[in-house]
Write an enzyme that holds these catalytic residues in place. Sequence first.
Site, PDB file in Angstrom:
ATOM      1  N   TRP A  10       2.659   8.028  -2.463  1.00  0.00           N
ATOM      2  CA  TRP A  10       4.201   8.343  -2.835  1.00  0.00           C
ATOM      3  C   TRP A  10       4.298   9.190  -4.008  1.00  0.00           C
ATOM      4  CZ3 TRP A  10       6.896   7.507  -7.284  1.00  0.00           C
ATOM      5  CH2 TRP A  10       8.368   7.549  -7.213  1.00  0.00           C
TER       6      TRP A  10
ATOM      7  N   SER B  23      -8.178  -4.542   5.384  1.00  0.00           N
ATOM      8  CA  SER B  23      -8.787  -4.318   3.900  1.00  0.00           C
ATOM      9  C   SER B  23      -9.169  -5.558   3.208  1.00  0.00           C
ATOM     10  CB  SER B  23      -7.973  -3.447   3.087  1.00  0.00           C
ATOM     11  OG  SER B  23      -7.834  -2.278   3.599  1.00  0.00           O
TER      12      SER B  23
ATOM     13  N   ASP C 222       0.878  -1.058   0.028  1.00  0.00           N
ATOM     14  CA  ASP C 222       0.151   0.009   0.170  1.00  0.00           C
ATOM     15  C   ASP C 222       0.888   1.210   0.026  1.00  0.00           C
ATOM     16  OD1 ASP C 222      -2.155   1.643  -0.036  1.00  0.00           O
ATOM     17  OD2 ASP C 222      -2.847   1.112   2.133  1.00  0.00           O
ATOM     18  N   GLY C 223       0.519   2.271  -0.627  1.00  0.00           N
ATOM     19  CA  GLY C 223       1.061   3.491  -0.586  1.00  0.00           C
ATOM     20  C   GLY C 223       1.564   4.314  -1.984  1.00  0.00           C
TER      21      GLY C 223
ATOM     22  N   GLY D 139       0.035   5.662  -4.475  1.00  0.00           N
ATOM     23  CA  GLY D 139      -0.718   6.712  -4.701  1.00  0.00           C
ATOM     24  C   GLY D 139      -0.159   8.071  -3.923  1.00  0.00           C
TER      25      GLY D 139
ATOM     26  N   ASN E 199     -11.092  -2.357  -5.186  1.00  0.00           N
ATOM     27  CA  ASN E 199     -10.477  -1.372  -6.013  1.00  0.00           C
ATOM     28  C   ASN E 199     -11.097  -1.396  -7.445  1.00  0.00           C
ATOM     29  OD1 ASN E 199      -7.038  -2.493  -4.649  1.00  0.00           O
ATOM     30  ND2 ASN E 199      -8.252  -0.831  -4.163  1.00  0.00           N
TER      31      ASN E 199
HETATM   32  C1  IPE Z   1      -5.689  -2.609  -0.281  1.00  0.00           C
HETATM   33  O1  IPE Z   1      -5.282  -1.385  -0.069  1.00  0.00           O
HETATM   34  C2  IPE Z   1      -5.673  -3.314  -1.501  1.00  0.00           C
HETATM   35  C3  IPE Z   1      -4.164  -3.337  -1.902  1.00  0.00           C
HETATM   36  C4  IPE Z   1      -2.972  -2.968  -1.498  1.00  0.00           C
HETATM   37  C5  IPE Z   1      -4.141  -4.043  -3.235  1.00  0.00           C
HETATM   38  P1  IPE Z   1      -6.432  -0.167  -0.231  1.00  0.00           P
HETATM   39  O2  IPE Z   1      -5.525   1.096  -0.325  1.00  0.00           O
HETATM   40  O3  IPE Z   1      -7.270  -0.456  -1.705  1.00  0.00           O
HETATM   41  O4  IPE Z   1      -7.324  -0.335   0.760  1.00  0.00           O
HETATM   42  P2  IPE Z   1      -7.757   0.989   1.685  1.00  0.00           P
HETATM   43  O5  IPE Z   1      -8.908   1.587   0.883  1.00  0.00           O
HETATM   44  O6  IPE Z   1      -7.058   1.678   2.270  1.00  0.00           O
HETATM   45  O7  IPE Z   1      -8.712   0.084   2.861  1.00  0.00           O
HETATM   46  C1  IPE Z   2      -1.585   0.243  -3.545  1.00  0.00           C
HETATM   47  O1  IPE Z   2      -1.434   1.578  -3.506  1.00  0.00           O
HETATM   48  C2  IPE Z   2      -1.855  -0.303  -4.881  1.00  0.00           C
HETATM   49  C3  IPE Z   2      -3.324  -0.941  -5.063  1.00  0.00           C
HETATM   50  C4  IPE Z   2      -4.368  -0.603  -4.354  1.00  0.00           C
HETATM   51  C5  IPE Z   2      -3.461  -1.201  -6.704  1.00  0.00           C
HETATM   52  P1  IPE Z   2      -2.685   2.590  -3.421  1.00  0.00           P
HETATM   53  O2  IPE Z   2      -3.052   2.918  -4.783  1.00  0.00           O
HETATM   54  O3  IPE Z   2      -3.789   2.020  -2.547  1.00  0.00           O
HETATM   55  O4  IPE Z   2      -1.948   3.981  -2.602  1.00  0.00           O
HETATM   56  P2  IPE Z   2      -2.609   5.090  -1.626  1.00  0.00           P
HETATM   57  O5  IPE Z   2      -3.125   4.065  -0.437  1.00  0.00           O
HETATM   58  O6  IPE Z   2      -3.744   5.680  -2.394  1.00  0.00           O
HETATM   59  O7  IPE Z   2      -1.438   5.854  -1.354  1.00  0.00           O
HETATM   60 MG    MG Z   3      -4.084   2.393  -0.523  1.00  0.00          MG
END
Ligand code: IPE
Ligand code: IPE
Ligand code: MG
Length: 239
Positions: free
Chosen positions: A21, A195, A16-17, A19, A64
């Site tokens: 980043w 999640s 996670d993270g 976006g 997602n």
């Molecule tokens: C969980 O992350 C799914 C993946 C990392 C693939 P999300 O970023 O989608 O989860 P929430 O929305 O913070 O719970």
């Molecule tokens: C995890 O990173 C990747 C996926 C869920 C595909 P995010 O896209 O959830 O990144 P944040 O949480 O918005 O930083």
């Molecule tokens: Mg996320």
Amino acid sequence: MPSERLLPEHVAIIMDGNGRWAKSRRYPRFYGHVRGVARVKQIVTASRQIGIKALTLYAFSTENWKRPEQELNVLWALLKKYLRREIASMKKNGIRLRVIGELARLPGDARQELGRAIEELSCGKDMELTFALSYGARAEITHAVRAIAEACASGAMKSDQIQESTVEKYLSTSYLGEWSNVDLLIRTSGEKRLSNYLLWQCSYAEFDFPETLWPDYSVEEFKKSLENFKNRNRRFGGV
Ligand code: IPE
Ligand code: IPE
Ligand code: MG
């Protein structure tokens, strides 16, 4: 590196993270995913070298699907590119690939590429790599309950024969056998929630929540997570 005895056999990661980043660097979100994929490659290779038996990576959740179509398209394109690029080195490293989740919802070309990779890596014996794609634990458990109910209704099973091990056989991770329980769950980016990930399999997992965003999560930090695991006292309800 942690000693052989205390190494987790099954490591599950919520990557996670991406976006955040990208946002912190004023890049478009998709670039966070691009950099995230580079980390996948490194962590997979390191896991294999360290001797982890099963690595399960949360790449895309059932939730997602709510994301903008443009972002989804980038994710499927990156998945296809990753598979095409990495298949040879994964094969050389004895990695077996599987996928859990509602794959039927994925675009046809992504499914095709996945099928090809799974087939190509089907002889891997050194590490079970699983991508959770369009995965949700509630959907997985619901699916298992439905299948067990059908087996009972058809007379193939009696309800008083249903054991925990029966449920395990109907979960999508059943191929992991003795490793299907997660030993260590890592979620990057500082969020402290599951999640909808591997709810059954994480019943007795140890949790590690590094603050680092996934595109910055280095092999050194991964080794730190494994070190933390080494210092946990896993009692499983005992004394
Ligand atoms: C969980 O992350 C799914 C993946 C990392 C693939 P999300 O970023 O989608 O989860 P929430 O929305 O913070 O719970
Ligand atoms: C995890 O990173 C990747 C996926 C869920 C595909 P995010 O896209 O959830 O990144 P944040 O949480 O918005 O930083
Ligand atoms: Mg996320």
